[in-house]
Design an enzyme around this catalytic site. Structure first.
Site, PDB file in Angstrom:
ATOM      1  N   ASP A 263       0.828  -1.206   0.000  1.00  0.00           N
ATOM      2  CA  ASP A 263       0.000   0.000   0.000  1.00  0.00           C
ATOM      3  C   ASP A 263       0.865   1.260   0.000  1.00  0.00           C
ATOM      4  OD1 ASP A 263      -2.285   1.493   0.027  1.00  0.00           O
ATOM      5  OD2 ASP A 263      -2.760   1.154   2.135  1.00  0.00           O
TER       6      ASP A 263
ATOM      7  N   ASN B 298     -10.659  -2.686  -6.139  1.00  0.00           N
ATOM      8  CA  ASN B 298      -9.864  -1.798  -6.998  1.00  0.00           C
ATOM      9  C   ASN B 298     -10.497  -1.568  -8.382  1.00  0.00           C
ATOM     10  OD1 ASN B 298      -6.608  -2.939  -5.752  1.00  0.00           O
ATOM     11  ND2 ASN B 298      -7.834  -1.180  -5.132  1.00  0.00           N
TER      12      ASN B 298
HETATM   13  C1  FPP Z   1      -1.736   0.289  -3.377  1.00  0.00           C
HETATM   14  O1  FPP Z   1      -1.340   1.611  -3.484  1.00  0.00           O
HETATM   15  C2  FPP Z   1      -1.256  -0.527  -4.465  1.00  0.00           C
HETATM   16  C3  FPP Z   1      -2.058  -1.096  -5.430  1.00  0.00           C
HETATM   17  C4  FPP Z   1      -3.503  -0.926  -5.490  1.00  0.00           C
HETATM   18  C5  FPP Z   1      -1.510  -1.914  -6.508  1.00  0.00           C
HETATM   19  C6  FPP Z   1      -0.221  -2.633  -6.257  1.00  0.00           C
HETATM   20  C7  FPP Z   1       0.450  -2.757  -7.548  1.00  0.00           C
HETATM   21  C8  FPP Z   1       1.779  -2.708  -7.769  1.00  0.00           C
HETATM   22  C9  FPP Z   1       2.772  -2.628  -6.698  1.00  0.00           C
HETATM   23  C10 FPP Z   1       2.308  -2.699  -9.148  1.00  0.00           C
HETATM   24  C11 FPP Z   1       1.959  -3.816 -10.054  1.00  0.00           C
HETATM   25  C12 FPP Z   1       2.033  -5.161  -9.456  1.00  0.00           C
HETATM   26  C13 FPP Z   1       2.729  -6.235  -9.880  1.00  0.00           C
HETATM   27  C14 FPP Z   1       2.539  -7.519  -9.170  1.00  0.00           C
HETATM   28  C15 FPP Z   1       3.679  -6.203 -10.984  1.00  0.00           C
HETATM   29  P1  FPP Z   1      -2.473   2.717  -3.543  1.00  0.00           P
HETATM   30  O2  FPP Z   1      -2.654   3.099  -4.974  1.00  0.00           O
HETATM   31  O3  FPP Z   1      -3.696   2.239  -2.851  1.00  0.00           O
HETATM   32  O4  FPP Z   1      -1.790   3.860  -2.730  1.00  0.00           O
HETATM   33  P2  FPP Z   1      -2.510   5.014  -1.889  1.00  0.00           P
HETATM   34  O5  FPP Z   1      -3.289   4.321  -0.798  1.00  0.00           O
HETATM   35  O6  FPP Z   1      -1.361   5.794  -1.366  1.00  0.00           O
HETATM   36  O7  FPP Z   1      -3.373   5.774  -2.848  1.00  0.00           O
END
Ligand code: FPP
Length: 246
Positions: free
Chosen positions: A21, A69
């Site tokens: 996250d 998501n």
């Molecule tokens: C959370 O950060 C992260 C995600 C929803 C996606 C995770 C994806 C990756 C790390 C990249 C692609 C994955 C792979 C396996 C290659 P957020 O967007 O919720 O952050 P925030 O809470 O700060 O907005």
């Protein structure tokens, strides 16, 4: 002494799960687009996967995309799917070199066909690798997983394949997406949020939880070592008394 030398290799979590996250906040802090946060997040994914393999962790599960998501703006969903495809193309070599098997959990059919195709190829090419299983939770929601297990079990009961009396924890385990994985021993969540967010609710029944303020794109090898060192200092009693487990 290096941090890695303080890790007891005989007491590693057999199954490590991570809620990655903070990509969006990382980007915002730097005045960048959210997409760049996710892109930097993929680098942390690569480093974490390699470190886990090096340490000897047998199962690593990453929460890459939840059922919730899908409600994000279409542009962000598209970006995440493109990044997934790009990472799969780029990292197949890393998976093969490190003898890592890739599998997914979640509603595979809901993913765009281009992502399904790339995933199927990597899953098939890595299927005989046996040093570590990397599970990507994609379009994954724990409640959806439990609903799906209940439906499958009910249908088997209806068709006299299993009896109601035979339903136990092991039968339920066998009908979850994680059927061949052990229970989670350690769950890490980055970015300072203290939530589970519909991730592996059944499987974390006795997991140790570790929360860190580090945002996912900043999560480095040393942050993983710190989480494991914290895990190794805990006494896991599984409902028993301290004296019983000594
Ligand atoms: C959370 O950060 C992260 C995600 C929803 C996606 C995770 C994806 C990756 C790390 C990249 C692609 C994955 C792979 C396996 C290659 P957020 O967007 O919720 O952050 P925030 O809470 O700060 O907005």
């Amino acid at each position: 002494m290096n941090l890695i030398d303080t890790i007891n290799k005989d007491n590693l979590p057999k199954h490590l799960a991570i809620i990655m996250d903070g990509n969006g906040r990382w980007a915002k802090q730097k005045g960048l687009l959210r997409a760049l946060g996710h892109e930097s997040g993929t680098k942390a994914v690569r480093e974490t996967v390699e470190t886990c393999a090096k340490l000897g962790i047998e199962n690593l599960t990453l929460y890459a995309f939840s059922t919730e998501n899908w409600n994000r703006p279409k542009l962000e969903v598209d970006t995440l799917m493109k990044l997934l495809i790009k990472s799969l193309k780029n990292e197949l070599k890393t998976l093969m070199n490190n003898n890592i098997k890739l599998i997914t959990i979640g509603n595979f059919e809901k993913l765009p066909s281009s992502a399904q195709k790339e995933l199927s190829q990597v899953i098939s090419q890595t299927k005989d690798n046996d040093r570590m299983t990397l599970t990507l939770a994609l379009s994954y929601g724990s409640r959806e997983e439990i609903v799906s297990a209940i439906k499958e079990i009910s249908s088997k009961v209806k068709n006299n394949i299993i009896s109601i009396d035979a339903i136990d924890e092991s039968i339920i385990n066998q009908h979850l997406y994680t059927q061949n994985l052990p229970d989670v021993d350690l769950l890490i969540r980055t970015s300072g949020e203290h939530r589970i967010s519909n991730f592996l609710l059944w499987q974390i029944a006795y997991a140790e939880l570790y929360f860190t303020d580090v945002l996912w794109p900043d999560f480095r090898e040393k942050d993983l070592y710190e989480a494991i060192i914290s895990y190794q200092k805990r006494e896991r009693r599984f409902g028993k008394t301290s004296e019983q487990i000594k």
